[in-house]
Scaffold this motif. Structure first.
Motif, mmCIF file in Angstrom:
data_model
loop_
_atom_site.group_PDB
_atom_site.id
_atom_site.type_symbol
_atom_site.label_atom_id
_atom_site.label_comp_id
_atom_site.label_asym_id
_atom_site.label_seq_id
_atom_site.Cartn_x
_atom_site.Cartn_y
_atom_site.Cartn_z
ATOM 1 N N GLU A 126 1.218 -0.721 -0.493
ATOM 2 C CA GLU A 126 0.098 -0.084 0.307
ATOM 3 C C GLU A 126 0.298 1.135 -0.103
ATOM 4 O O GLU A 126 0.494 2.235 -0.059
ATOM 5 C CB GLU A 126 -0.494 0.603 1.132
ATOM 6 C CG GLU A 126 -0.450 0.087 2.493
ATOM 7 C CD GLU A 126 0.320 -1.158 2.805
ATOM 8 O OE1 GLU A 126 0.470 -1.140 4.713
ATOM 9 O OE2 GLU A 126 0.060 -2.335 2.534
ATOM 10 N N LYS A 127 2.218 0.634 0.463
ATOM 11 C CA LYS A 127 3.206 2.214 0.053
ATOM 12 C C LYS A 127 3.279 3.178 -1.479
ATOM 13 O O LYS A 127 2.802 1.833 -1.836
ATOM 14 C CB LYS A 127 4.116 1.904 0.335
ATOM 15 C CG LYS A 127 5.330 1.994 2.350
ATOM 16 C CD LYS A 127 6.342 1.898 2.540
ATOM 17 C CE LYS A 127 7.041 0.929 1.776
ATOM 18 N NZ LYS A 127 8.201 1.116 2.137
ATOM 19 N N GLN A 128 3.250 4.160 -1.363
ATOM 20 C CA GLN A 128 3.146 4.772 -2.608
ATOM 21 C C GLN A 128 4.425 3.905 -3.688
ATOM 22 O O GLN A 128 3.831 3.675 -4.900
ATOM 23 C CB GLN A 128 3.372 6.551 -2.631
ATOM 24 C CG GLN A 128 3.740 6.174 -4.344
ATOM 25 C CD GLN A 128 3.923 8.316 -3.956
ATOM 26 O OE1 GLN A 128 3.944 9.188 -2.537
ATOM 27 N NE2 GLN A 128 3.922 9.415 -4.997
ATOM 28 N N ASP A 129 5.412 3.917 -2.842
ATOM 29 C CA ASP A 129 6.692 2.607 -4.780
ATOM 30 C C ASP A 129 7.875 2.191 -3.540
ATOM 31 O O ASP A 129 7.901 3.019 -2.353
ATOM 32 C CB ASP A 129 6.987 3.801 -5.334
ATOM 33 C CG ASP A 129 7.289 3.470 -6.192
ATOM 34 O OD1 ASP A 129 7.412 2.159 -6.228
ATOM 35 O OD2 ASP A 129 8.063 3.738 -6.912
ATOM 36 N N PHE A 130 8.246 2.119 -3.555
ATOM 37 C CA PHE A 130 9.618 0.914 -3.342
ATOM 38 C C PHE A 130 10.075 0.284 -3.843
ATOM 39 O O PHE A 130 9.901 0.064 -5.645
ATOM 40 C CB PHE A 130 9.542 0.504 -2.017
ATOM 41 C CG PHE A 130 9.000 -0.887 -1.945
ATOM 42 C CD1 PHE A 130 9.225 -2.346 -2.611
ATOM 43 C CD2 PHE A 130 7.138 -1.150 -1.533
ATOM 44 C CE1 PHE A 130 8.264 -3.688 -2.826
ATOM 45 C CE2 PHE A 130 6.443 -1.548 -1.800
ATOM 46 C CZ PHE A 130 7.204 -3.098 -2.589
ATOM 47 N N THR A 131 11.544 0.226 -4.492
ATOM 48 C CA THR A 131 12.180 -0.420 -5.384
ATOM 49 C C THR A 131 11.699 -1.771 -4.993
ATOM 50 O O THR A 131 11.900 -2.980 -3.962
ATOM 51 C CB THR A 131 13.569 -0.518 -5.129
ATOM 52 O OG1 THR A 131 14.542 0.936 -5.271
ATOM 53 C CG2 THR A 131 14.331 -0.923 -5.969
ATOM 54 N N GLY A 132 11.740 -2.636 -6.557
ATOM 55 C CA GLY A 132 10.989 -4.244 -6.916
ATOM 56 C C GLY A 132 9.703 -4.085 -7.001
ATOM 57 O O GLY A 132 9.051 -4.653 -6.323
ATOM 58 N N LYS A 133 8.515 -2.531 -6.253
ATOM 59 C CA LYS A 133 7.064 -2.898 -6.195
ATOM 60 C C LYS A 133 6.709 -3.518 -7.603
ATOM 61 O O LYS A 133 6.149 -4.383 -7.601
ATOM 62 C CB LYS A 133 7.022 -1.567 -6.009
ATOM 63 C CG LYS A 133 5.048 -2.020 -5.288
ATOM 64 C CD LYS A 133 4.440 -0.150 -4.800
ATOM 65 C CE LYS A 133 2.888 -0.084 -4.598
ATOM 66 N NZ LYS A 133 2.134 0.729 -4.284
ATOM 67 N N SER A 134 6.893 -2.761 -8.140
ATOM 68 C CA SER A 134 6.368 -2.992 -9.503
ATOM 69 C C SER A 134 6.137 -4.228 -10.042
ATOM 70 O O SER A 134 5.614 -4.617 -10.821
ATOM 71 C CB SER A 134 6.847 -1.922 -10.605
ATOM 72 O OG SER A 134 8.181 -1.914 -10.853
ATOM 73 N N ALA A 135 8.116 -4.971 -10.101
ATOM 74 C CA ALA A 135 7.957 -6.009 -10.092
ATOM 75 C C ALA A 135 7.473 -7.233 -9.474
ATOM 76 O O ALA A 135 6.759 -7.870 -10.262
ATOM 77 C CB ALA A 135 9.376 -6.640 -9.630
#
Length: 362
Positions: free
Chosen positions: A262-271
């Motif tokens: 639910e966080k806006q973004d973090f490295t690896g989220k889209s993958a």
């Protein structure tokens, strides 16, 4: 050339069996792995964990950087609170798993795995933005772990009650233990109650001796790397390079509760979003056939290859052999029978719920 922790001479004097591990010379055992394992489960054990890496992240954008780098949420933390998290690459694999302590606003203390220190520092420094600086302070910090059901009564002999953190994953920084400044953290990697102490390297030998003397009545034992590994495995705690790595996602290894999608973004989220539900999962295996299962052994279900083990050993406290494995989702239900190939022969095992061992709350 391997480094020595500040406690190297202490280990040699106590006749610890020294081995090379993660670039350091450390004791693998003193009296023996089984005796040290049982000491921690039944009484208390003391570990030198000074090979671990420590970073300091400071600046007004430090918190924003943590949220961008790590899968867990670091938006709301109190001073002295600790929080565990995987750190992912762009493909969703795990660069490392680590613990972050909030010392105060805009100042965080980060503990990383020993073998990943250089890799983690390079990764963080390459991805940091804004007003934030990440520094490696590992060479200045000694880390000692007091673990077991009697840890509390040993520590209470040395510091006042108000210096001892009460909640799991909290730390009291800048405490005074018999004249030695240290941080006292209610954390550990054994599945038991316990504490970890952060202090200056020069103070480590005297600090170790103080604890050993204070714990003599309680049967405190000096413990090595061997027992540390059997204890964490018995408690089903994942280890970097085994249950997770650059190719294994935190969702596959059962760390979903530390991945805040639910966080806006973090490295690896889209993958992780793109890959969807994991097709393989970390499970526990209880060995019901004859043999000891180790890591990287093929696991078969109904005659076909369904995964690999990630760690395995004979558990001294439980009295039987276990392993953790990454298996195809169809074979992860508790009670499922599988076979592990051990040196050319198939050994029968049963999928069981994790953890294998869970301490009884006092």
């Amino acid at each position: 050339m391997d480094k020595k922790t500040p406690l190297y001479d202490t280990h040699v004097k106590a006749k610890g069996k020294i081995v090379s591990f993660a670039g350091y010379l450390l004791p693998v055992q003193y009296e023996g792995v089984m005796a040290e394992h049982m000491a921690v489960r039944e009484r208390c054990g003391l570990f030198d964990v000074s090979h671990m890496g420590e970073f300091v992240l400071t600046g007004k954008d430090a918190g924003k950087n943590l949220n961008a780098l790590l899968t867990n949420d670091y938006s709301h933390m109190e001073d002295g609170q600790a929080r565990y998290s995987p750190m992912c690459n762009e493909q969703g694999g795990v660069v490392d798993d680590l613990i972050v302590y909030k010392v105060r606003e805009d100042h965080y203390f980060i503990v990383v795995n020993a073998a990943n220190k250089e890799k983690d520092l390079a990764w963080m420094q390459a991805h940091i933005f804004g007003d934030a600086v990440c520094q490696d302070v590992s060479d200045r910090v000694a880390l000692i772990a007091l673990q077991g059901p009697k840890a509390d009564q040993i520590l209470k002999k040395l510091v006042p009650d108000e210096a001892i953190p009460k909640k799991y994953y909290t730390c009291k920084f800048d405490q005074n233990l018999q004249g030695i400044r240290c941080g006292i953290s209610k954390t550990g990697y054994t599945g038991e109650e316990g504490y970890e102490f952060y202090l200056e390297g020069k103070d480590a030998p005297a600090f170790w001796d103080l604890l050993m003397k204070a714990g003599k009545e309680e049967g405190l034992a000096a413990c090595g790397l061997g027992a540390r590994d059997t204890l964490r495995l018995e408690a089903a705690m994942p280890l970097y390079g085994h249950e997770m790595d650059d190719e294994i996602t935190p969702l596959e290894t059962g760390l979903g509760s530390f991945v805040k999608m639910e966080k806006q973004d973090f490295t690896g989220k889209s993958a992780l979003l793109k890959s969807g539900e994991p097709k393989r999962l970390r499970v526990g295996l209880k060995v019901v056939g004859r043999g000891i299962v180790r890591e990287q052994m093929d696991v078969y279900g109904n005659g076909k290859l369904v995964g690999k083990t990630t760690s395995g050993t004979h558990c001294p406290y439980l009295g039987y052999a276990v392993a953790m494995a990454l298996l195809s989702k169809d074979y992860t239900q508790p009670g499922t029978r599988v076979e592990v190939e051990v040196r050319g022969r198939k050994v029968e095992a049963e999928v069981v719920s994790l953890p294998f061992y869970k301490r009884k709350k006092q």
